[in-house]
Enzyme design. Sequence first.
Site, PDB file in Angstrom:
ATOM      1  N   CYS A  37      41.986  51.349  78.482  1.00 45.88           N
ATOM      2  CA  CYS A  37      42.319  50.367  79.520  1.00 45.88           C
ATOM      3  C   CYS A  37      43.660  50.705  80.133  1.00 45.88           C
ATOM      4  CB  CYS A  37      42.325  48.969  78.906  1.00 45.88           C
ATOM      5  SG  CYS A  37      42.806  47.677  80.069  1.00 45.88           S
ATOM      6  N   CYS A  85      34.487  47.710  87.260  1.00 44.26           N
ATOM      7  CA  CYS A  85      34.320  47.853  88.714  1.00 44.26           C
ATOM      8  C   CYS A  85      33.285  48.942  88.985  1.00 44.26           C
ATOM      9  CB  CYS A  85      35.645  48.202  89.385  1.00 44.26           C
ATOM     10  SG  CYS A  85      35.520  48.438  91.169  1.00 44.26           S
ATOM     11  N   CYS A 145      40.855  42.152  79.535  1.00 44.93           N
ATOM     12  CA  CYS A 145      41.665  42.215  80.763  1.00 44.93           C
ATOM     13  C   CYS A 145      40.815  41.869  81.990  1.00 44.93           C
ATOM     14  CB  CYS A 145      42.291  43.601  80.909  1.00 44.93           C
ATOM     15  SG  CYS A 145      43.521  43.994  79.640  1.00 44.93           S
ATOM     16  N   CYS A 193      39.896  44.372  91.731  1.00 45.30           N
ATOM     17  CA  CYS A 193      40.137  45.606  91.001  1.00 45.30           C
ATOM     18  C   CYS A 193      41.524  46.138  91.364  1.00 45.30           C
ATOM     19  CB  CYS A 193      39.056  46.629  91.330  1.00 45.30           C
ATOM     20  SG  CYS A 193      39.354  48.265  90.631  1.00 45.30           S
ATOM     21  N   CYS A 238      40.833  49.713  93.780  1.00 41.28           N
ATOM     22  CA  CYS A 238      40.148  49.710  95.079  1.00 41.28           C
ATOM     23  C   CYS A 238      40.176  48.355  95.766  1.00 41.28           C
ATOM     24  CB  CYS A 238      38.694  50.160  94.925  1.00 41.28           C
ATOM     25  SG  CYS A 238      37.670  49.017  93.964  1.00 41.28           S
ATOM     26  N   LYS A 250      31.484  61.622 131.867  1.00 46.36           N
ATOM     27  CA  LYS A 250      30.998  60.730 132.917  1.00 46.36           C
ATOM     28  C   LYS A 250      31.114  59.259 132.523  1.00 46.36           C
ATOM     29  CE  LYS A 250      27.667  64.098 134.747  1.00 46.36           C
ATOM     30  NZ  LYS A 250      26.228  64.362 135.041  1.00 46.36           N
ATOM     31  N   ASP A 269      23.948  59.826 122.564  1.00 47.58           N
ATOM     32  CA  ASP A 269      22.860  60.770 122.811  1.00 47.58           C
ATOM     33  C   ASP A 269      23.367  62.157 123.179  1.00 47.58           C
ATOM     34  OD1 ASP A 269      20.127  60.491 122.428  1.00 47.58           O
ATOM     35  OD2 ASP A 269      19.697  60.591 124.566  1.00 47.58           O
ATOM     36  N   LYS A 320      15.084  60.695 127.093  1.00 52.47           N
ATOM     37  CA  LYS A 320      16.342  60.186 127.630  1.00 52.47           C
ATOM     38  C   LYS A 320      16.738  58.832 127.035  1.00 52.47           C
ATOM     39  CE  LYS A 320      15.694  62.854 131.865  1.00 52.47           C
ATOM     40  NZ  LYS A 320      15.606  62.843 133.333  1.00 52.47           N
ATOM     41  N   ASP A 322      13.307  50.146 132.153  1.00 46.89           N
ATOM     42  CA  ASP A 322      13.527  48.713 131.987  1.00 46.89           C
ATOM     43  C   ASP A 322      12.410  47.896 132.640  1.00 46.89           C
ATOM     44  OD1 ASP A 322      14.242  49.585 134.467  1.00 46.89           O
ATOM     45  OD2 ASP A 322      16.283  48.826 134.428  1.00 46.89           O
TER      46      ASP A 322
END
Length: 1040
Positions: free
Chosen positions: A37, A56, A67, A79, A82, A343, A373, A514, A739
Amino acid sequence: MEASAGLVAGSYNRNELVVIHGHEEPKPLKNLDGQVCEICGDNVGLTVDGDLFVACNECGFPVCRPCYEYERREGSQLCPQCKTRYKRLKGSPRVEGDDDEEDVDDIEHEFKIDDEKNTHNQVAEAMLQGKMSYGRGPEDEENAQYPPIIAGGTRSRVVSGEIPITSHGYGEQMLSSSLHKRVHPYPVSEPGSERWDDKKEDGWKDSMDDWKLQQGNLGPEPDDDPDAAMLDEARQPLSRKVPIASSKINPYRMLIVARLVILGFFLRYRIMHPVHDAIGLWLTSIVCEIWFAFSWILDQFPKWFPIDRETYLDRLSIRYEREGEPNMLAPVDVFVSTVDPMKEPPLVTANTVLSILAMDYPVDKVSCYISDDGASMCTFEALSETAEFARKWVPFCKKFNIEPRAPEMYFCEKIDYLKDKVQPTFVKERRAMKREYEEFKVRINAMVAKAQKVPPGGWIMQDGTPWPGNNTKDHPGMIQVFLGHSGGFDTEGNLLPRLVYVSREKRPGFQHHKKAGAMNALIRVSAVLTNAPFMLNLDCDHYVNNSKAVKEAMCFLMDPQTGKKVCYVQFPQRFDGIDRHDRYANRNTVFFDINMKGLDGIQGPVYVGTGCVFRRQALYGYNPPKGPKRPKMVSCDCCPCFGRRKKLKYANDANGEAITLQGMDEDKELLKSQMNFEKKFGQSSIFVTSTLMEEGGVPPSSSPAALLKEAIHVISCGYEDKTEWGTELGWIYGSITEDILTGFKMHCRGWRSIYCMPKRDAFKGTAPINLSDRLNQVLRWALGSIEIFFSRHCPAWYGYKGGNNLKWLERFAYVNTTVYPFTSLPLLAYCILPAVCLLTDKFIMPPISTWASLYFIALFLSIFATGILELRWSGVSIEEWWRNEQFWVIGGVSAHLFAVIQGLLKVLGGIDTNFTVTSKATDDEEFGELYTFKWTTLLIPPTTILIINLVGVVAGISDAINNGYQSWGPLFGKLFFSFWVIVHLYPFLKGLMGRQNRTPTIVVIWSVLLASIFSLLWVRIDPFVMKTMGPDTKQCGINC
């Protein structure tokens, strides 16, 4: 999901999976063998099962049980290494903050679950171990489970979709995950059970006591019952239709009918009175006028039932955000797509992301997915910087309730930012935040400047690993969680929404489709990781201007009365950075404030590509739920007027029991549809399971590592092969305007959509204010409409099968969206006709009588009156209406014309021609882009029409001067049509001539016109030459 899990890249087809910790330091993992520990120095010890005690599970920091229990009971419960909160382990007492599983707090009863929950878990486990007959795995087909769609009850896991992914052991977990097992949704507790009612009653009582205490009337009130008042308010609808006042809409409708009658008489007169000496011009004009009449009918009648809508956010909060109870608002996955950082500047995308993360919505119910993309490392690094800046920006927005929540727009607003601000620290914190944002901009701009030149060996990450997306056309799929369960906290310790970077796999030889393909990849990866029942789609340049926009949409989608049949809620598009006069009608106010309101009164508005909240089940191709049908009339067969008795076909089984053949057929159809799930959705068991979960959520027994591997699988380039993606599911392929096609498919299934116009604009974006850029944008839209017209999805003939769920006025509107580019052909001819008439001294109409002139006068009056009444009920200004009329002509004779030509070449000849801007210029001044001249072939037709009409005006006036007074009468009709063309093309002429040293364009036009007329007059009069009187040759002959 852990923010420190690293970039996950891989290819399902190539069986590759790599975890790259290139930008974040992984948590150190200590060796647990023989550890002592780190707090008290004693041995760590063993668990009750004989295993090494691990306090942990995140970092493995060695701590003994005493503890560990002391830290949980008396300390911070975190912890030491972390800073992750300790979870309750087997054999440890419960402390404050632990998840409540049951009301039993005794350790010996810790893992004893009542019979009801045990039964549910057994059924869930059976479903998870079950296998559909069409899947992979060694299980027997006799035990296959076919669960129905889960439609109600609590969700399988907290629907926020939190996935606690550990940062160690990735490779081993992923490679050993048993993906062959089918993961199905499991039954859940339904409202109405005894335990549910008890908890609901207690929670409602507590919330009502709190409400009474806030109101200051705790205790019985004999005269006023706040419980009943609050309950009544919660039962009220979350929205309502606001019909247009009858004093505004009724005259408008009557005038439409009158205009239709006048148009009929006008066309009859034009057809019955041909011009024999100009039969070609007359016939051309007749064809054009008939087409204009047809186009007007398609555009006008869908506006017959315009409506407004109101939402009630307070009722939404009362119903789903009760104080002291878990927030019941539905989770939302937000999709943002980008391609090229050159762009689409990363700073613009970053502002959109920041506005999403700062929305006024429960943070555990918001997940933001960014589709890159172009696989750009610049976008990836910019998003990493954005995630860090969000830790400061989000709490600032929520603390001071600022609007808008995109920092660039907020700090640039020229308003009193101290209005309604009462916190003394606001000014100080605002200055500090502005400084932080300016430093953030500098870092983003440095990334963009660095990305201008690609290194010879490609981009290298911080750990020396080559960037997986160096080849933008051949790279693996990539997923990075920037904000998640671990590390997803702001500077004040509050949880932040999830932020996930996604770049789908691309390989040569595959169709990627696309933007539509990228959006479908986001649907699948979000379904695997979070699976929210609703999705918000935004372009990378459309930021959240109203932080309550999603709640506005939920007033429709979560309404228990009408929400189940709503497939999406569309918001109007609003834009920043447009010049004050909106020269090229970039705001498109007539469409968004008139046409869309009209469609909302029929079956709903069309989907316009951004600013839309979808129901996930609607994108999966499911039909809307059907309401209860009226019972059919049943009587004897003696009288056909009163219906017929339904005859049932019966078959006897082995025991002689009668069963209906109809029921057997339905069972067979259900079994067949379940067997075809993978054929429809693709070869992913986890994703197929998610499609059955109507209320969303992630199966609790799914391994986090398996989920990430499955997420890489569903974005692989070959996943959609031999499936219905793009044809019946998700965004529909086949047109660059995906769309319109996607919304049309939903309406054909019977769904309806909603048009939401909150008082504060929900979203705002940017629009091209340069003439050439604007025309190229319109060209793309028109070309998409042409592609739909020549496809199998043409609204003129698609959707009649299966009951014809599309209303006929809605079909009118969709037909109009596909045929409007063809109006460019008669419009081009009609714009040239006046100049031809002036040059040839012919006219498209014969001399008319006084009675016949009434047709023309009535037609023009009805046109103007219809426009005025339309502006009256819609609230659109006359300037915006006029700009729209002007650009209708400008776009019609340029972009729409080229779209028709390009569409015909593509369909008939297979030739794909693109018209792009070939030269660029810049201007740092405000609205400098408005005056920038960029040459493109789209400018040729309008320029030609302008020159022809100007020459025609000069020639007509000079001819009238030569022929004397009697020729001025017929000239006025020709000049009227010619000036009509010139006035409509005036904004185009201004853009064509540029700034011209700030000389007003109107001065240049009139100077050229008057100079030409004056020159011709000077030549005609010629005062310096003496005229000699001679014989009249017409009377005497040439030999007189």
